[in-house]
Structures are given as structure tokens and as C-alpha cells.
Scaffold this active site. Structure first.
Site, PDB file in Angstrom:
ATOM      1  N   GLY A   1     -15.724   8.090  87.650  1.00 15.48           N
ATOM      2  CA  GLY A   1     -16.840   7.214  88.036  1.00 15.48           C
ATOM      3  C   GLY A   1     -16.282   5.854  88.386  1.00 15.48           C
ATOM      4  O   GLY A   1     -16.008   5.549  89.550  1.00 15.48           O
TER       5      GLY A   1
ATOM      6  N   GLU B   1     -23.191   1.709  91.694  1.00 13.21           N
ATOM      7  CA  GLU B   1     -22.400   0.923  92.672  1.00 13.21           C
ATOM      8  C   GLU B   1     -21.456  -0.046  91.956  1.00 13.21           C
ATOM      9  O   GLU B   1     -21.178  -1.141  92.440  1.00 13.21           O
ATOM     10  CB  GLU B   1     -23.321   0.241  93.691  1.00 13.21           C
ATOM     11  CG  GLU B   1     -24.119   1.294  94.455  1.00 13.21           C
ATOM     12  CD  GLU B   1     -24.659   0.857  95.769  1.00 13.21           C
ATOM     13  OE1 GLU B   1     -24.103  -0.071  96.367  1.00 13.21           O
ATOM     14  OE2 GLU B   1     -25.659   1.476  96.209  1.00 13.21           O
TER      15      GLU B   1
HETATM   16  N1  CAA Z   1     -12.419  -3.655 100.302  1.00 14.98           N
HETATM   17  C1  CAA Z   1     -11.374  -3.131 100.976  1.00 14.98           C
HETATM   18  N2  CAA Z   1     -10.301  -2.597 100.353  1.00 14.98           N
HETATM   19  C2  CAA Z   1     -10.305  -2.583  99.006  1.00 14.98           C
HETATM   20  C3  CAA Z   1     -11.378  -3.112  98.246  1.00 14.98           C
HETATM   21  C4  CAA Z   1     -12.458  -3.665  98.959  1.00 14.98           C
HETATM   22  N3  CAA Z   1     -13.516  -4.179  98.302  1.00 14.98           N
HETATM   23  N4  CAA Z   1     -11.093  -2.969  96.933  1.00 14.98           N
HETATM   24  C5  CAA Z   1      -9.894  -2.374  96.859  1.00 14.98           C
HETATM   25  N5  CAA Z   1      -9.432  -2.139  98.120  1.00 14.98           N
HETATM   26  C6  CAA Z   1      -8.135  -1.546  98.490  1.00 14.98           C
HETATM   27  C7  CAA Z   1      -7.005  -2.362  97.916  1.00 14.98           C
HETATM   28  O1  CAA Z   1      -6.651  -3.417  98.780  1.00 14.98           O
HETATM   29  C8  CAA Z   1      -5.904  -1.334  97.786  1.00 14.98           C
HETATM   30  O2  CAA Z   1      -5.289  -1.104  99.033  1.00 14.98           O
HETATM   31  P1  CAA Z   1      -3.783  -1.650  99.338  1.00 14.98           P
HETATM   32  O3  CAA Z   1      -2.913  -1.020  98.293  1.00 14.98           O
HETATM   33  O4  CAA Z   1      -3.483  -1.162 100.725  1.00 14.98           O
HETATM   34  O5  CAA Z   1      -3.856  -3.123  99.230  1.00 14.98           O
HETATM   35  C9  CAA Z   1      -6.665  -0.072  97.441  1.00 14.98           C
HETATM   36  O6  CAA Z   1      -8.027  -0.270  97.882  1.00 14.98           O
HETATM   37  C10 CAA Z   1      -6.674   0.229  95.958  1.00 14.98           C
HETATM   38  O7  CAA Z   1      -7.216  -0.909  95.286  1.00 14.98           O
HETATM   39  P2  CAA Z   1      -7.004  -1.150  93.744  1.00 14.98           P
HETATM   40  O8  CAA Z   1      -5.573  -1.016  93.400  1.00 14.98           O
HETATM   41  O9  CAA Z   1      -7.697  -2.414  93.379  1.00 14.98           O
HETATM   42  O10 CAA Z   1      -7.791   0.113  93.135  1.00 14.98           O
HETATM   43  P3  CAA Z   1      -8.085   0.510  91.646  1.00 14.98           P
HETATM   44  O11 CAA Z   1      -7.858   1.965  91.531  1.00 14.98           O
HETATM   45  O12 CAA Z   1      -7.408  -0.406  90.685  1.00 14.98           O
HETATM   46  O13 CAA Z   1      -9.686   0.342  91.491  1.00 14.98           O
HETATM   47  C11 CAA Z   1     -11.864  -0.574  91.478  1.00 14.98           C
HETATM   48  C12 CAA Z   1     -10.441  -0.583  92.063  1.00 14.98           C
HETATM   49  C13 CAA Z   1     -12.421  -1.918  91.827  1.00 14.98           C
HETATM   50  C14 CAA Z   1     -11.928  -0.377  89.990  1.00 14.98           C
HETATM   51  C15 CAA Z   1     -12.655   0.546  92.170  1.00 14.98           C
HETATM   52  O14 CAA Z   1     -12.193   1.820  91.749  1.00 14.98           O
HETATM   53  C16 CAA Z   1     -14.154   0.464  91.921  1.00 14.98           C
HETATM   54  O15 CAA Z   1     -14.852  -0.346  92.554  1.00 14.98           O
HETATM   55  N6  CAA Z   1     -14.685   1.294  91.008  1.00 14.98           N
HETATM   56  C17 CAA Z   1     -16.128   1.442  90.850  1.00 14.98           C
HETATM   57  C18 CAA Z   1     -16.616   2.526  91.754  1.00 14.98           C
HETATM   58  C19 CAA Z   1     -18.095   2.481  91.972  1.00 14.98           C
HETATM   59  O16 CAA Z   1     -18.673   1.436  92.258  1.00 14.98           O
HETATM   60  N7  CAA Z   1     -18.731   3.659  91.901  1.00 14.98           N
HETATM   61  C20 CAA Z   1     -20.103   3.797  92.192  1.00 14.98           C
HETATM   62  C21 CAA Z   1     -20.260   4.821  93.299  1.00 14.98           C
HETATM   63  S1  CAA Z   1     -21.710   4.843  94.253  1.00 14.98           S
HETATM   64  C22 CAA Z   1     -22.959   5.184  93.230  1.00 14.98           C
HETATM   65  O17 CAA Z   1     -23.165   4.466  92.303  1.00 14.98           O
HETATM   66  C23 CAA Z   1     -23.859   6.354  93.479  1.00 14.98           C
HETATM   67  C24 CAA Z   1     -24.889   6.143  94.492  1.00 14.98           C
HETATM   68  O18 CAA Z   1     -25.211   7.076  95.205  1.00 14.98           O
HETATM   69  C25 CAA Z   1     -25.632   4.855  94.592  1.00 14.98           C
END
Ligand code: CAA
Length: 395
Positions: A139, A377
Site C-alpha cells: 500500500g 492517495e
Molecule cells: N513525481 C515524480 N517522480 C517521483 C515522485 C513524484 N511525486 N515521487 C517519487 N518519484 C520518483 C523518484 O524521483 C525516484 O526516481 P529516480 O530514482 O529516477 O529519481 C522514484 O520515483 C522512486 O522514488 P523514491 O525513492 O522516493 O520511492 P520510495 O519507494 O522511497 O517511495 C513514496 C516513495 C513517497 C513512499 C511512495 O511509495 C508513495 O507515495 N507511497 C504512497 C502510495 C499511495 O499514495 N498509495 C495510494 C494509492 S491510490 C488509492 O489510494 C486508491 C484509489 O483508488 C483512490
């Protein structure tokens, strides 16, 4: 509309915004609010009102007219979300997934053929879109999914298998943007995005989730068992899926912040009216300082949330010009607005006393509906992590 000056961008409420606001407010109060309790009770999907919103152009607010949308801006989207959420949070969830999680990704990353085939029917409101990132075991840590997409020997199709969960509009969606692993050894850089046609074989809708709130917004699993996705239906490039998912969530989080604000406003307005009318100890309860403190804190947090949302709208408009990001601003707006909705709806129940706990009034529904805004989200914990990492220059 947003105007630019050398130093700053300003949000301007145009005549077009005013007209939209009036149209949406009238529709939401006259057609959505009266049916909200009934759909909350049954958990049925409100297809009639959703179709009407589609006909009004609300399912593709920021999509160019050439692709079936209303060709308005993010401020228009935010204003719409607030008004719809004020009437019923479930409707605004469906609206938000269509507009930001689905349309935004197609607009930003879709090919011309993908836009014609997968964006036009959704933005024009004829069909319903969804976004599927989460899995039962991933998630918040979205990059660790176990579903797979494997290219067939002929190199024509990706074969998708695996289980996706918590898909908003999953039980009714016609098309879904699905994120799955094409190259698992590369971690989050091995995720790719695919456009799925739910009428084809190889994908089934799983069980519909019974939920605490936003009960009329249908949520389900999607079960992939050998779905054959033509390579031309890959959204973006192979391995670009995680970035697409995150980029789209930035836009989505502004929508959820607006939803939270709409729920909070509805609870606040009910509380002000109740505090004026309800008499205790010989006076309307609004005369008592303990109620006044609640009203003052509710109002202050609501207006602060609104400003953070407008700040995120400005950041998104700026990002359009530079192809930059608005991640921190979107996360701050979502974090603060969702926690404001929790605070305000809780205080609203308290001000209403027993009536706040009764299903005779919508206040208890606002309280239940607000809860999800701190989870989906990206949880409040994830928003704090995103904000802090960006501020500290960490990854
Ligand atoms: N925009 C563009 N690129 C992004 C970004 C953004 N906002 N955030 C991260 N990235 C890129 C990073 O730049 C990185 O790329 P590079 O290595 O090329 O620079 C890559 O993505 C990986 O980033 P991280 O190392 O930061 O990734 P992470 O594994 O540490 O996790 C996190 C980042 C912020 C925790 C992310 O996993 C996250 O947002 N998790 C929550 C997910 C979420 O919101 N889920 C809900 C789903 S939708 C839902 O709720 C259901 C529905 O139907 C409504």
C-alpha cells in the site's frame, strides 16, 4: 484562470469560474445532497447522478475539448470537488479518480491513439475510469508490488497476472490504469503502467469492500489471470510506471485535499446553524465560550486548508509551464486539509451532541466520510515523509 507576473502567480476567479461554481453548487445541493443518505445506507453506486455530472462536463474538467473534456483549469477542478464533497463525499471520490488519477495520467503520458481510445470516452462521461496501484501486500510501499506483466514471445502483448486491491470505482470502471512489474529485479524502476479494458477476458472484479464511509463510492479488488494487454496500451515507457503513478498522485492529492475541505465545510455550516438554534441553559449554545472556541478553531483551520489548496493549485499551474513538480505543495494541502476534516467533523458531532451521533442528520456521515481522506492517495504519515524528504533533500 491563473495569471503570471515576473515575480508571482495569482489565482484569479474569472466569470467562467463563478458560473461553474453556481452550476455545480445548484446541482450538488438539488440533486446529490437529497440522495446522499440513501446511497450511504445501501452502498449502491449512484450511476444516475454520476452520468449527469458527466453530461455537465465534470468528468473531464481539465481535459481539452478535443479529447471530450471541459478544458478548464485546476482551480475549476478544486471548486467543483469542494462543492460536490459538501453535498456527498462519495460522489466527489468518483469524480476525483476520474479527473485526476485517470485523466491526468492520460493527458500527460498518453499517445494520441491512447487519448482517442481511452481518454475521450472517460472525459466525456460516457465511461468510468479507475487507477490501480495498491496490492494486498503493498500500500504505502507502492514500489514493492508482486503482480507481473510479461511480454509474450511474439512481442505483441504483455500478459498480466496478479491481484490489485482497493481500486476506487473498481466494480464499475470501464477502463483502468494499472501499475504492475515488468522488470522486478529493478525494484520501483521495473514498474510499468498499462491501460486495461475491463470488457476483455483475463481480468475480473473481486469482492466489493464493505466500508466505514464513502460507502456509495464502490471499491474492489481486480484479479488478473493472463490478461493480454497489447503493447500499444502501455502508458509511458517500460519502467516509467512508478514515476507516472507518483506524478498522477500529486494531482490526485490536490483533489483529496479539496474533498476533505468540502466535507469540513459541510460539517462546519451545520454546526454554526445548530449553535444558533439549539437552546441550553436558557441561551443558544453558540453564546457559550466553549462552543465559540470550537467554531473559531474550525473556521480558522478550514480557511488555512483552503489557502494551502490554492497554494498547491498555483504550484501545479507553475509546474505546467516548466514541466516541474508540485509534490510538496500537494502533500501539504492533503495532509492539512484531511486532518482539518477530521478535527472539524469530530467537533461537529460534539456540538450536535446526541443528534450528531444520530443518522437523522448528515453530521455522523461527514465524520465517517472524513476518515478515509487521511488514508487514501497516501496516508498522513506518507505525506509527512514526502514533505520532510523533499525539504531535507533526502530520497
Ligand atoms: N513525481 C515524480 N517522480 C517521483 C515522485 C513524484 N511525486 N515521487 C517519487 N518519484 C520518483 C523518484 O524521483 C525516484 O526516481 P529516480 O530514482 O529516477 O529519481 C522514484 O520515483 C522512486 O522514488 P523514491 O525513492 O522516493 O520511492 P520510495 O519507494 O522511497 O517511495 C513514496 C516513495 C513517497 C513512499 C511512495 O511509495 C508513495 O507515495 N507511497 C504512497 C502510495 C499511495 O499514495 N498509495 C495510494 C494509492 S491510490 C488509492 O489510494 C486508491 C484509489 O483508488 C483512490
Amino acid at each position: 484562470m491563473v495569471t503570471t507576473s515576473p515575480k508571482a502567480l495569482t489565482l484569479v476567479m474569472t466569470e467562467e469560474h463563478e458560473m461553474l461554481l453556481k452550476m455545480v453548487r445548484d446541482f450538488a445541493q438539488n440533486e446529490i445532497a437529497p440522495v446522499a443518505a440513501e446511497f450511504d445506507e445501501t452502498g449502491d453506486f449512484p450511476m444516475d447522478t454520476i452520468k449527469k455530472m458527466g453530461a455537465m462536463g465534470l468528468m473531464g474538467i481539465e481535459v481539452p475539448e478535443a479529447y471530450g473534456g471541459a478544458e478548464m483549469d485546476t482551480l475549476a477542478y478544486v471548486l467543483t470537488m469542494i462543492e460536490v464533497a459538501k453535498a456527498d463525499a462519495s460522489h466527489s471520490t468518483i469524480l476525483s479518480v476520474n479527473n485526476s488519477l485517470y485523466n491526468y495520467g492520460l493527458m500527460k503520458f498518453g499517445t494520441e491513439a491512447q487519448k482517442q481510445g481511452f481518454l475521450v470516452p472517460i472525459a466525456s462521461g460516457q465511461k468510468i475510469g479507475a487507477y490501480s496501484l495498491t496490492e494486498p501486500a503493498s500500500g504505502s510501499d507502492a514500489g514493492t508490488m508482486t503482480s507481473r506483466a510479461v511480454l509474450n514471445d511474439a512481442g505483441t502483448h504483455f500478459i498480466i497476472t496478479g491481484r490489485k486491491s482497493w481500486v476506487t470505482s473498481g466494480p464499475v470502471a470501464d477502463y483502468v490504469v494499472v501499475f504492475t512489474m515488468t522488470d522486478p529485479e529493478q525494484g520501483s524502476k521495473g514498474v510499468s503502467a498499462f491501460l486495461i479494458d475491463m470488457s476483455k477476458s483475463g481480468v475480473q472484479r473481486g469482492k466489493k469492500e464493505p466500508k466505514l464511509g464513502i460507502r456509495a463510492s464502490a471499491t474492489s479488488e481486480l484479479l488478473f489471470d493472463g490478461y493480454e494487454c497489447p503493447i500499444e496500451n502501455m502508458l509511458g515507457k517500460r519502467g516509467e510506471g512508478f514515476k507516472i503513478a507518483m506524478t498522477v498522485l500529486d494531482a490526485g492529492r490536490i483533489g483529496i485535499a479539496s474533498q476533505a475541505l468540502g466535507i469540513a465545510e459541510a460539517a462546519y455550516e451545520a454546526s454554526v446553524n445548530y449553535a444558533r438554534e439549539r437552546v441550553a441553559f436558557g441561551a443558544p449554545i453558540g453564546k457559550f465560550q466553549m462552543i465559540q472556541q470550537k467554531i473559531a478553531d474550525m473556521k480558522t483551520r478550514i480557511e488555512a486548508a483552503r489557502l494551502l489548496i490554492y497554494n498547491a493549485v498555483l504550484a501545479k499551474e507553475r509546474a505546467k509551464a516548466t514541466d516541474g513538480r508540485f509534490t510538496t505543495e500537494a502533500s501539504m494541502a492533503k495532509l492539512f486539509a484531511s486532518e482539518t476534516a477530521a478535527f472539524v467533523t469530530d467537533e461537529a458531532v460534539q456540538i450536535h451532541g446526541g443528534m450528531g451521533y444520530s443518522k437523522e442528520l448528515p453530521v455522523e456521515r461527514y465524520y465517517r466520510d472524513a476518515r478515509i481522506t487521511r488514508i487514501y492517495e497516501g496516508t498522513s504519515e506518507i505525506q509527512r515523509m514526502v514533505i520532510a524528504r523533499n525539504e531535507l533533500g533526502l530520497r
